[in-house]
Motif scaffolding. Structure first.
Motif, PDB file in Angstrom:
ATOM      1  N   LEU B 276       3.913 -17.971  15.703  1.00  0.00           N
ATOM      2  CA  LEU B 276       2.940 -18.025  14.617  1.00  0.00           C
ATOM      3  C   LEU B 276       1.569 -17.541  15.056  1.00  0.00           C
ATOM      4  O   LEU B 276       0.646 -17.492  14.260  1.00  0.00           O
ATOM      5  CB  LEU B 276       2.803 -19.464  14.103  1.00  0.00           C
ATOM      6  CG  LEU B 276       3.941 -20.003  13.243  1.00  0.00           C
ATOM      7  CD1 LEU B 276       3.717 -21.475  12.950  1.00  0.00           C
ATOM      8  CD2 LEU B 276       4.039 -19.224  11.946  1.00  0.00           C
ATOM      9  N   GLN B 277       1.448 -17.207  16.343  1.00  0.00           N
ATOM     10  CA  GLN B 277       0.131 -16.851  16.878  1.00  0.00           C
ATOM     11  C   GLN B 277      -0.544 -15.806  16.013  1.00  0.00           C
ATOM     12  O   GLN B 277       0.010 -14.757  15.710  1.00  0.00           O
ATOM     13  CB  GLN B 277       0.276 -16.289  18.283  1.00  0.00           C
ATOM     14  CG  GLN B 277      -1.038 -15.937  18.902  1.00  0.00           C
ATOM     15  CD  GLN B 277      -1.366 -16.824  20.070  1.00  0.00           C
ATOM     16  OE1 GLN B 277      -0.486 -17.350  20.710  1.00  0.00           O
ATOM     17  NE2 GLN B 277      -2.623 -16.982  20.348  1.00  0.00           N
ATOM     18  N   SER B 278      -1.767 -16.087  15.619  1.00  0.00           N
ATOM     19  CA  SER B 278      -2.441 -15.198  14.697  1.00  0.00           C
ATOM     20  C   SER B 278      -3.521 -14.393  15.374  1.00  0.00           C
ATOM     21  O   SER B 278      -3.887 -13.328  14.925  1.00  0.00           O
ATOM     22  CB  SER B 278      -3.075 -16.015  13.582  1.00  0.00           C
ATOM     23  OG  SER B 278      -3.938 -16.979  14.139  1.00  0.00           O
ATOM     24  N   LYS B 496       9.024  -6.780  -1.068  1.00  0.00           N
ATOM     25  CA  LYS B 496       9.602  -7.985  -0.502  1.00  0.00           C
ATOM     26  C   LYS B 496       8.825  -8.480   0.723  1.00  0.00           C
ATOM     27  O   LYS B 496       8.936  -9.632   1.111  1.00  0.00           O
ATOM     28  CB  LYS B 496      11.048  -7.697  -0.058  1.00  0.00           C
ATOM     29  CG  LYS B 496      12.004  -7.418  -1.216  1.00  0.00           C
ATOM     30  CD  LYS B 496      12.757  -8.684  -1.606  1.00  0.00           C
ATOM     31  CE  LYS B 496      13.614  -8.466  -2.835  1.00  0.00           C
ATOM     32  NZ  LYS B 496      12.811  -8.328  -4.076  1.00  0.00           N
ATOM     33  N   SER B 498       5.528  -9.334   3.247  1.00  0.00           N
ATOM     34  CA  SER B 498       4.128  -9.739   3.187  1.00  0.00           C
ATOM     35  C   SER B 498       3.257  -8.688   3.869  1.00  0.00           C
ATOM     36  O   SER B 498       3.735  -7.895   4.696  1.00  0.00           O
ATOM     37  CB  SER B 498       3.934 -11.085   3.884  1.00  0.00           C
ATOM     38  OG  SER B 498       4.115 -10.934   5.268  1.00  0.00           O
ATOM     39  N   SER B 501       3.260  -9.001   7.598  1.00  0.00           N
ATOM     40  CA  SER B 501       4.443  -8.564   8.349  1.00  0.00           C
ATOM     41  C   SER B 501       4.302  -7.102   8.781  1.00  0.00           C
ATOM     42  O   SER B 501       4.753  -6.724   9.855  1.00  0.00           O
ATOM     43  CB  SER B 501       5.714  -8.788   7.518  1.00  0.00           C
ATOM     44  OG  SER B 501       5.801  -7.822   6.492  1.00  0.00           O
ATOM     45  N   ILE B 544       0.631 -11.260  -3.636  1.00  0.00           N
ATOM     46  CA  ILE B 544       0.543 -12.347  -4.601  1.00  0.00           C
ATOM     47  C   ILE B 544      -0.742 -13.122  -4.279  1.00  0.00           C
ATOM     48  O   ILE B 544      -0.989 -13.369  -3.108  1.00  0.00           O
ATOM     49  CB  ILE B 544       1.748 -13.303  -4.491  1.00  0.00           C
ATOM     50  CG1 ILE B 544       3.048 -12.496  -4.533  1.00  0.00           C
ATOM     51  CG2 ILE B 544       1.714 -14.337  -5.588  1.00  0.00           C
ATOM     52  CD1 ILE B 544       4.271 -13.333  -4.233  1.00  0.00           C
ATOM     53  N   GLU B 554      -4.913 -11.888  -0.258  1.00  0.00           N
ATOM     54  CA  GLU B 554      -3.824 -10.977   0.098  1.00  0.00           C
ATOM     55  C   GLU B 554      -4.200  -9.531  -0.244  1.00  0.00           C
ATOM     56  O   GLU B 554      -3.870  -8.603   0.490  1.00  0.00           O
ATOM     57  CB  GLU B 554      -2.543 -11.372  -0.626  1.00  0.00           C
ATOM     58  CG  GLU B 554      -1.899 -12.649  -0.105  1.00  0.00           C
ATOM     59  CD  GLU B 554      -1.467 -12.549   1.356  1.00  0.00           C
ATOM     60  OE1 GLU B 554      -0.731 -11.600   1.700  1.00  0.00           O
ATOM     61  OE2 GLU B 554      -1.872 -13.404   2.158  1.00  0.00           O
TER      62      GLU B 554
END
Lengths: 263, 639, 227
Positions: B276-278, B496, B498, B501, B544, B554
């Motif tokens: 999950l490292q951002s 589909k 994000s 991603s 979204i 987003e």
């Protein structure tokens, strides 16, 4: 290293500034305890997007506790349970599996909700623009070492200047007062010889502006200090008040905040 | 097209003074007839805006944050260099100049770097006058410490939060001008395009991040101070919102992008620790003053660090570079960390980390002294890593941190697009192929406080006052419409995947193939991958909520990632075209027998400025040759 | 003079007035307590004290002082409270919590000062009716319950020995102590008093004084009820 936990989140969802808000529940399973709180929310948002649902809006930027963008209330505590920590530096290892967490935005009239957990804190800059500076033009400065500042005074000034303007003090205060923020900004300059010429005019204007922006008054509950991720002391509030009263009642320079002063 | 850097001639020491002395001045009455747009409120933007306003120009400042104080300059930790020689250790303007140009592996302009060194001392004076609480000695004078790649103590600092304090100083100056009404501050505005008329910059298009409104802001000149593009790598020490959009969209409108492959990988960051490292967190380079870098001598040594005796520890920087030891420049330190980890000596779960150990310093100076110097950094480390660095050595690994490349500018900081000025990290100018520690703050403030206030004059005075366009100008309307259309198109995609991603996929590939070391094969492969992902993005991204008229994080990200997906290709192309190793640009094909960067001064002693030819089209390369008069080109040695 | 009005209508100015009047009221309470403690000695001592008080200038000063200080104190605080309520906005928090490490009593005292004060107001009203407004009837012997003319002590005992009044006075006295527990140090803060060495003394001293005042007054109804 592969420790994971499950948490239940109850998050304030509000699609816009004027819209009606409500709480929604989300289950997050298998969250790495090494993840930060915001990374956990990233994971939740990724999941929501993949399900075609709207992700949770929250402010964040540097994610190392210095920009002051992030911040919301977790179970009634601004920035979550750890002291001296912004929510971006809060890690999931802090929580037990099965924990129920209620996430709410900062609540203050002067910080209107923009969306979900995101609020508009531009009122802070209105306060700073009311004299929160030293009025020196570029090119006028004497040699840096011409102004001696003792190590202790410099250190104390730094303590006040460390305020990141996140708004946790306002969020934690039962009166939504911006006293800690404003006093820290005032105190930083008041500690230094460079800040003396405008000391009283500054405090008078900034305090008055704080009130005009709709923040509450200080009731000395000291919640702000406890919530402050930078550990800014309430002593700055006392000092700020003293300077304010001096400015208003004793000094010439602080008498009126609407004397057409500009720059 | 020949790139004219407009560098003054004559002796290096007098070029800036003489240039300033011959600049066409604008009278106070006329200054207020010019409207300057400044984008960004970091050190460069805030200092430029306030200084220009002090001079009398009308200034509008745009930031995508809620407050100017959030700009990522705030996160700079270690310090700011200045040739003050307060420590009486032999420092001088020339030494700072020389260290900087050598640190940059001789890929920067002599004149610019000398000017930077020259004005460095004024920055400290200005910051102190503003009330920046720098560290002091008991006697009240300023304290200094040393940084990588130099042998003097010239770095001024405010605990581990120097960037924060300098930014707050600059922002306070800015707020003063907001107070006087000379500066109009527009928060929550994301710049989406440059408006050009006949090839000259006349304004910007911006989107309001609260209500989604897209509109034009027009003026007489545009100053971009929008920072660097390290987030091209997805994981970096940059803030989450840091992006390339402003400079990239200016590039697409005609501004040349120079040396995009010159990126800096900072040696002391907290290693990656999960899926999950951002982002990655930097641990100030100043820690290397007292921390010693080592790995176990034996491969796969799984003993706890404190159980490994000195004989089994490999202090690789101290052994390989006895003169500079742990204080070698960043590129050298990073490369060596990668090298020992690739050899199997790395530590931590992933094997991609080295130790930064304070055991000896604590024994020598006491825990209290260490805490006074680095307390907040140690706390930060403990929060993130969950280990107490007073007891266990820190684990660190290099991470993308700073980008030396940026829009091409001349000596006056104007890009090849007239009217478009670029400051700070957003331009390419002063650091060459590698930046020395504590020099970024110096450059940002030098550009804003002491360069642009002078150098914007000639352009404006040559144009004359009152020649700006209004929002009704066809070019302004067209630029706004383009931004509206692009936004609509993004929102109309019902894919589909994000936004993140795509950013992650391409960024991680970049980190692997266009990061600390690069090869022709890897770069070619990456370009293909980027193109593939870019094509997919425009079909399969999911944004979204779908509303364009409210806060929509987003959508903000989508605009930024869309630009990274184009820009990254240019970065790889630049890396591919530069068939040498220099500074942070390390091409595996070009190294000395000891594994150091092998420059090719014969063929690559130039600035590579790229001209946009369309997305997916091969860009055109323009070369600005670098000539050196005061320094002799040499193989950098820190041994 | 508008500067003066502006200053004292600002948050900090209102707080200053509340602080000054508050400390004035504390001073009154200290005197009041010292006088009242005569209750524990012989009847004559208490009654003589009361008599000399009421025949002197001091009672006028106290009456006038209280008539000014009380409304000012309450007015300023309530006015601030209205502003404070507005500042929070319509939507409050779902979960209430704290991050403070101070002892719970101090935290609770600081947050309940206003509400405690409003309850106190009710108590004070009863108290004034009992012993200030009926002073004449005590003096001339029409108080009833076998209380002779001027025998304040008997009047006090007669009142407090009724369990509901006794309990009310005990609770009211404790509440006064609780109110001052936060109030005294907060008043100093409202003046902007801060010193790294002396502030802790004020905080501790204020707490001690509040405790003495609270327990001191409480001791009287308890003593009456138990005797």
């Amino acid at each position: 290293m592969s420790d994971t936990i499950n948490v239940t989140l109850e998050v304030w969802r509000q699609p816009g500034a004027k819209a009606q808000g409500r709480f929604e529940r989300y289950e997050m399973n298998g969250v790495s305890t090494h993840a930060s709180f915001l990374e956990m929310l990233d994971g939740l948002n990724e999941k929501l997007i993949n399900e075609g649902k709207e992700p949770i809006a929250f402010e964040h930027d540097c994610r190392e506790g210095i920009c002051g963008s992030c911040g919301f209330v977790i179970n009634g505590q601004a920035h979550g349970p750890d002291r001296g920590t912004t929510v971006c530096q809060l890690h999931m290892r802090r929580f037990k599996s099965g924990t129920h967490l209620v996430l709410e935005p900062w609540r203050a009239k002067a910080f209107p909700v923009v969306r979900d957990l995101m609020v508009d804190r531009t009122s802070f800059d209105k306060i700073q623009a009311a004299g929160g500076y030293n009025g020196v033009n570029v090119g006028n400065a004497p040699d840096a070492n011409a102004i001696l500042v003792g190590k202790e005074a410099a250190g104390e000034a730094f303590d006040a200047a460390a305020c990141i303007g996140c708004g946790a003090c306002v969020a934690a205060c039962k009166n939504a007062s911006a006293m800690l923020f404003t006093s820290a900004k005032v105190g930083h300059f008041a500690m230094l010889p460079q800040g003396q010429p405008e000391r009283y005019r500054r405090v008078a204007r900034m305090f008055d502006e704080m009130e005009a922006q709709g923040f509450g008054a200080c009731s000395w509950t000291q919640e702000c200090e406890a919530a402050c991720p930078k550990g800014i002391s309430v002593k700055w509030i006392s000092r700020g008040k003293r300077d304010y009263l001096k400015a208003k009642l004793v000094k010439d320079s602080g008498q009126s905040s609407d004397d057409g002063f500009a720059g | 097209m020949v790139l004219d850097s407009k560098t003054p001639t004559g002796p290096l020491e007098t070029r800036w003074t003489s240039h300033k002395g011959h600049i066409q001045l604008i009278g106070p009455i006329n200054k207020r007839k010019y409207h300057v747009i400044v984008v960004g409120t970091g050190l460069a933007g805030a200092s430029a805006a306030s200084t220009l306003a002090e001079l009398g120009y009308r200034v509008t400042v745009v930031t995508f944050h809620d407050s100017p104080r959030r700009a990522h300059s705030v996160a700079a930790q270690g310090g700011i260099n200045a040739a003050k020689n307060y420590q009486n250790d032999g420092d001088s303007v020339f030494r700072l100049f020389y260290d900087t140009i050598k640190g940059g592996d001789f890929r920067a302009r002599e004149s610019n770097v000398y000017r930077l060194a020259e004005v460095s001392a004024n920055i400290i004076d200005q910051a102190v006058a503003q009330g920046v609480p720098f560290a002091r000695e008991y006697g009240g004078t300023l304290a200094n410490r040393t940084f990588g790649g130099v042998l003097v103590s010239r770095t001024f600092y405010a605990r581990g939060q120097t960037g924060q304090q300098l930014l707050y100083g600059a922002v306070a100056g800015l707020m003063r001008q907001v107070d006087t009404g000379q500066v109009k501050l527009l928060p929550f505005k994301d710049m989406l395009d440059v408006i050009t008329v006949d090839g000259e910059a006349r304004g910007i298009v911006m989107r309001d991040l609260l209500d989604g409104k897209i509109e034009a802001l027009t003026g007489d000149a545009v100053v971009l101070a929008t920072g660097g593009y390290s987030n091209a790598f997805f994981l970096s020490t940059n803030a989450m919102k840091s992006n390339v959009t402003a400079t990239w969209r200016a590039h697409k409108k005609g501004a040349f992008f120079a040396n995009p492959c010159f990126t800096q990988i900072h040696p002391t960051c907290i290693p990656v620790h999960g899926d999950l490292q951002s982002k990655l967190t930097l641990m100030s380079e100043s820690l290397r003053n007292d921390g010693r870098v080592w790995v176990p001598r034996k491969k796969d040594d799984k003993r706890a660090p404190n159980d490994i005796p000195d004989a089994d520890r490999y202090y690789y920087l101290e052994e390989k570079y006895p003169t500079f030891g742990n204080m070698v420049p960043r590129d050298v330190a990073s490369r060596n960390a990668k090298y020992v980890c690739d050899q199997g000596m790395g530590v931590g779960a992933s094997g991609y980390a080295v130790y930064l150990d304070f055991r000896d310093a604590i024994a020598r100076l006491g825990r209290q002294a260490i805490s006074a110097k680095y307390g907040n950094l140690f706390e930060m480390y403990e929060k993130i890593a969950g280990e107490d660095p007073y007891k266990v050595p820190m684990r660190i690994y290099p991470a993308p941190h700073y980008t030396m490349g940026g829009l091409w500018v001349d000596y006056d900081l104007m890009s090849n697009m007239p009217g478009l000025f670029v400051l700070g990290e957003a331009n390419f100018s002063d650091h060459g192929a590698n930046r020395l520690g504590a020099s970024a703050l110096m450059q940002g403030l030098a550009d804003g406080y002491f360069v642009i206030p002078y150098t914007i004059g000639p352009y404006l005075s040559a144009r004359g006052p009152g020649k700006g366009i209004t929002n009704d100008h066809p070019e302004a309307k067209k630029a706004v419409q383009d931004a509206v259309d692009k936004t609509k198109r993004l929102l109309s995609l019902n894919g589909k995947r994000s936004v993140d991603s795509f950013h992650r996929a391409v960024g991680m590939k970049m980190l692997d193939k266009c990061g600390m070391s690069r090869s022709a094969a890897g770069l070619t492969e990456t370009i293909a991958f980027i193109r593939e992902q870019r094509a997919e993005f425009w079909e399969n991204v999911s944004i979204i909520p779908k509303d364009g008229d409210t806060a929509n994080q987003e959508l903000e990200k989508a605009h930024r990632v869309a630009d990274f997906l184009e820009f990254n290709e240019l970065m790889c192309q630049d890396a591919l075209a530069r068939n040498e190793s220099c500074g942070g640009h390390f091409r595996e094909e070009y190294q000395t027998p000891e594994g150091e960067a092998q420059r090719d001064d014969e063929n690559y002693c130039h600035v590579a400025a790229w001209e946009h030819r369309g997305v997916g089209e091969a860009p055109t390369l323009h070369k600005e040759p670098l000539t050196f008069e005061a320094v002799k080109l040499s193989q950098r040695s820190y041994k | 003079m508008s500067w003066l009005v502006k200053t004292f209508t600002s948050h900090t100015g209102r707080k200053l007035l509340a602080g000054i009047t508050g400390l004035g009221l504390v001073l009154f309470l200290v005197m009041h307590l010292i006088g009242n403690l005569q209750l524990f000695s012989s009847s004559s001592a208490f009654n003589e004290y009361a008599h000399s008080l009421h025949s002197g200038f001091l009672i006028v000063l106290a009456d006038v002082g209280l008539l000014i200080a009380f409304p000012l104190h309450i007015g300023m605080v309530v006015w601030l409270a209205i502003d404070n309520k507005k500042a929070r906005g319509a939507q409050g928090y779902k979960v209430a919590n704290t991050k403070q490490k101070r002892n719970l009593a101090a935290v609770l005292a600081s947050k309940s000062t206003l509400y405690g004060g409003l309850v106190l107001l009710f108590f004070v009203a009863i108290h004034v009716w009992h012993f200030r407004l009926q002073h004449e009837s005590i003096a001339n012997g029409t108080f009833g319950g076998g209380v002779g003319p001027g025998d304040l002590k008997s009047a006090v005992i007669a009142t407090l020995s009724k369990p509901h009044w006794g309990a009310l006075y005990a609770i009211g006295s404790l509440l006064t102590g609780w109110h001052l527990f936060h109030g005294i140090q907060a008043a100093f803060r409202s003046f902007g008093a801060y010193h790294p060495r002396y502030t802790p003394i004020i905080v501790k001293g204020g707490g001690a004084l509040a405790t003495i005042i609270g327990l001191g007054f409480t001791s009287m109804p308890i003593w009456v009820l138990l005797r």
